[in-house]
Design a protein around this motif. Structure first.
Motif, short mmCIF file in Angstrom:
data_model
loop_
_atom_site.label_atom_id
_atom_site.label_comp_id
_atom_site.label_asym_id
_atom_site.label_seq_id
_atom_site.Cartn_x
_atom_site.Cartn_y
_atom_site.Cartn_z
N TYR A 136 0.84 -1.20 0.00
CA TYR A 136 0.00 0.00 0.00
C TYR A 136 0.87 1.25 0.00
O TYR A 136 1.80 1.37 0.80
N VAL A 137 0.55 2.18 -0.89
CA VAL A 137 1.17 3.49 -0.94
C VAL A 137 0.03 4.50 -0.80
O VAL A 137 -0.82 4.62 -1.69
N ILE A 138 0.01 5.21 0.32
CA ILE A 138 -1.14 6.08 0.62
C ILE A 138 -0.63 7.45 1.04
O ILE A 138 0.04 7.59 2.07
N SER A 139 -0.94 8.45 0.24
CA SER A 139 -0.58 9.84 0.55
C SER A 139 -1.73 10.52 1.28
O SER A 139 -2.75 9.91 1.57
N THR A 140 -1.55 11.80 1.55
CA THR A 140 -2.55 12.65 2.22
C THR A 140 -3.08 12.02 3.51
O THR A 140 -4.28 12.00 3.77
N CYS A 141 -2.16 11.52 4.32
CA CYS A 141 -2.55 10.88 5.58
C CYS A 141 -2.42 11.81 6.78
O CYS A 141 -2.36 11.35 7.92
N GLY A 142 -2.38 13.13 6.52
CA GLY A 142 -2.35 14.11 7.59
C GLY A 142 -3.57 15.00 7.53
O GLY A 142 -4.67 14.54 7.20
N PHE A 143 -3.39 16.29 7.83
CA PHE A 143 -4.52 17.22 7.73
C PHE A 143 -5.09 17.21 6.32
O PHE A 143 -6.29 17.32 6.12
N ASP A 144 -4.22 17.15 5.32
CA ASP A 144 -4.62 16.74 3.97
C ASP A 144 -4.43 15.22 3.93
O ASP A 144 -3.30 14.74 4.02
N SER A 145 -5.47 14.40 3.81
CA SER A 145 -6.87 14.73 3.74
C SER A 145 -7.67 13.76 4.62
O SER A 145 -8.78 13.38 4.30
N ILE A 146 -7.06 13.35 5.74
CA ILE A 146 -7.74 12.41 6.63
C ILE A 146 -9.05 12.99 7.18
O ILE A 146 -10.09 12.30 7.16
N PRO A 147 -9.08 14.24 7.68
CA PRO A 147 -10.37 14.75 8.17
C PRO A 147 -11.46 14.75 7.11
O PRO A 147 -12.60 14.34 7.37
N ALA A 148 -11.14 15.23 5.91
CA ALA A 148 -12.14 15.27 4.84
C ALA A 148 -12.58 13.86 4.45
O ALA A 148 -13.79 13.56 4.37
N GLU A 149 -11.63 12.99 4.20
CA GLU A 149 -11.95 11.64 3.74
C GLU A 149 -12.72 10.85 4.80
O GLU A 149 -13.76 10.25 4.52
N MET A 150 -12.21 10.84 6.02
CA MET A 150 -12.88 10.05 7.05
C MET A 150 -14.15 10.75 7.53
O MET A 150 -15.07 10.10 8.04
N GLY A 151 -14.21 12.08 7.34
CA GLY A 151 -15.45 12.79 7.64
C GLY A 151 -16.58 12.36 6.72
O GLY A 151 -17.73 12.19 7.16
N VAL A 152 -16.27 12.16 5.44
CA VAL A 152 -17.28 11.68 4.49
C VAL A 152 -17.65 10.23 4.81
O VAL A 152 -18.83 9.86 4.79
N VAL A 153 -16.65 9.41 5.13
CA VAL A 153 -16.92 8.02 5.51
C VAL A 153 -17.84 7.97 6.73
O VAL A 153 -18.83 7.22 6.76
N HIS A 154 -17.52 8.79 7.73
CA HIS A 154 -18.32 8.84 8.96
C HIS A 154 -19.75 9.29 8.67
O HIS A 154 -20.72 8.72 9.20
N ALA A 155 -19.89 10.32 7.83
CA ALA A 155 -21.22 10.83 7.50
C ALA A 155 -22.04 9.76 6.79
O ALA A 155 -23.22 9.53 7.12
N GLU A 156 -21.44 9.08 5.83
CA GLU A 156 -22.19 8.06 5.09
C GLU A 156 -22.59 6.90 5.99
O GLU A 156 -23.71 6.36 5.88
N LYS A 157 -21.71 6.50 6.89
CA LYS A 157 -22.03 5.39 7.79
C LYS A 157 -23.19 5.73 8.72
O LYS A 157 -23.91 4.84 9.18
N ASN A 158 -23.37 7.01 9.01
CA ASN A 158 -24.43 7.43 9.93
C ASN A 158 -25.66 7.96 9.20
O ASN A 158 -26.59 8.47 9.85
N PHE A 159 -25.67 7.84 7.88
CA PHE A 159 -26.80 8.33 7.09
C PHE A 159 -27.72 7.14 6.76
O PHE A 159 -27.32 6.24 6.00
#
Length: 423
Positions: A136-159
């Motif tokens: 696995y090679v995964i960029s943007t694992c800091g402020f860019d873009s963990i909050p945005a990405e996991m925020g969308v994941v969290h929202a969808e899981k609770n929708f």
């Protein structure tokens, strides 16, 4: 070193790397880890200083010498661990040699880059090779873009239903404890941003090669607001940032659609301020910075003088600890879509508000995030897709416990469900 370490923090003597070392004992507890960089005495000093700050003896942490200008040393470092946590930027110049060495060694790689040309270039060049190596090679694992990405994941899981759109509203809350410094970011971040702006045209070619399948024409379309406007439910003025986090989130949505036949979520992100004047001035400043970055002579002036061009918000000294600790951010997600009983031919009737927040977003939270992603790869790779590849974090970590891991850490990310309404 006959037994591989679980993780190595590369670039540990840099501004962000030093903070990652401070956070590592908490996040990587129970795992073996080391530090890597060019200068052994500086690495020893980083371990000593970090140990004093957190009250732990880090003198036994392994030290590995590695220099991006010396490829064999990078290859040797990659062979010594299971995952490299790469804090050495700008990644445009120093990232590829590390990515390549990691893939060849079968070692996972995470970094905190927000540089789109590097991110998409690595995906285009190395995705299939990484898959072949089960890496696995995964960029943007800091402020860019963990909050945005996991925020969308969290929202969808609770929708409870089908999501159509998601808007992210980002706010910073500043509390300067040390009035002698206004800096929020280090000059290294500024330099990376300037190079990304200067070479924005490269993205067209990269995206044409990557986006071989068009996304469907989704209805109803998410309205895009190009200018500053007041968002009433937050009582702030916001303007769009039509790149960065948005690009990464949409990369994830594209992969969901292509690989899993899932309906993509339309996404936009906005940054907000209390004052309309501040909002407009910030938007204009960004526009002029982008224009100046296109001209080589002006670009170098921008890079060399971050404090002047950002009114002190970025500097070669970086933010002081007292101000970092007092800085807070929150991102509020407004997610709209259909209820579980609604046909998708009707107008969406459901809206969910969620939020995530943290202290010290640009450095403390960034380091917690990238360390946590490394831990998740080591512990939960069976819950990750494709058995490897160059992936955005939202796609890579959607089915893992990364959200829970970030929530349990001291000063990690707090995820909240605020309100669910039906029209």
């Amino acid at each position: 070193m006959s037994v591989k370490l679980d993780a190595i923090i590369f670039g540990a003597t840099g501004f962000t790397g030093q903070i990652a070392v401070e956070k590592a004992p908490e996040v990587l507890q129970g795992l073996t880890w080391g530090v890597a960089g060019r200068n052994k005495s500086k690495l020893k000093n980083v371990l000593s200083t970090a140990g004093q700050k957190i009250g732990k003896d880090l003198s036994a942490v392994p030290i590995i010498l590695a220099d991006v200008g010396d490829r064999p040393s990078i290859e040797a470092m990659a062979a010594k661990c299971k995952v490299v946590i790469n804090c050495c930027g700008p990644y445009r110049f120093y990232g590829e040699v590390v990515v390549k060495a990691c893939i060849e060694a079968g070692t996972h790689h995470v970094d905190i880059s927000g540089e789109p040309q590097y991110i998409e270039g690595m995906r285009l060049k190395y995705h299939y090779l990484a898959q072949k190596q089960h890496t696995y090679v995964i960029s943007t694992c800091g402020f860019d873009s963990i909050p945005a990405e996991m925020g969308v994941v969290h929202a969808e899981k609770n929708f409870p239903g089908t999501v159509n759109t998601c808007e992210m509203f980002w706010e910073n809350m500043l509390d300067y404890r040390d009035k002698n410094s206004k800096a929020l970011l280090h000059a290294g971040t500024w330099e990376s941003a300037i190079h990304a702006m200067a070479n924005y045209g490269e993205l067209k070619t990269l995206r044409r090669a990557l986006e071989t399948e068009k996304l469907p024409d989704l209805q109803p379309k998410l309205k895009y607001w190009p200018l500053a406007r007041k968002v009433e439910f937050l009582d702030r003025y916001f303007f769009p940032i039509h790149s960065g986090d948005r690009d990464i989130v949409m990369d994830t949505q594209r992969l969901r659609y292509v690989n899993e036949n899932k309906r993509p979520i339309q996404f936009e992100n906005y940054i907000g301020f209390r004052s309309l004047w501040t909002t407009i001035l910030t938007q204009i400043t960004i526009l002029f910075t982008v224009i100046m970055a296109q001209i080589p002579g002006l670009r170098q002036i921008l890079i060399k003088n971050p404090k002047f061009f950002t009114r002190g918000f970025m500097s070669h000294e970086g933010p002081v600890d007292a101000n970092r600790a007092a800085q807070r951010f929150q991102m509020t997600f407004r997610t709209r879509g259909w209820t579980e009983s609604q046909p998708l031919t009707e107008q969406p009737k459901q809206e969910l508000l969620t939020r995530l927040s943290s202290l010290d977003p640009f450095y403390g939270m960034t380091c917690l995030s990238v360390l946590a992603t490394a831990k998740i790869i080591l512990k939960e790779s069976d819950k990750m897709p494709n058995d490897g590849g160059v992936l955005p974090p939202g796609y890579a970590f959607a089915n893992t416990s990364l959200i829970e891991e970030l929530g349990r850490l001291k000063n990690g990310l707090k995820f909240e469900v605020l309100k669910l309404e039906q029209q």
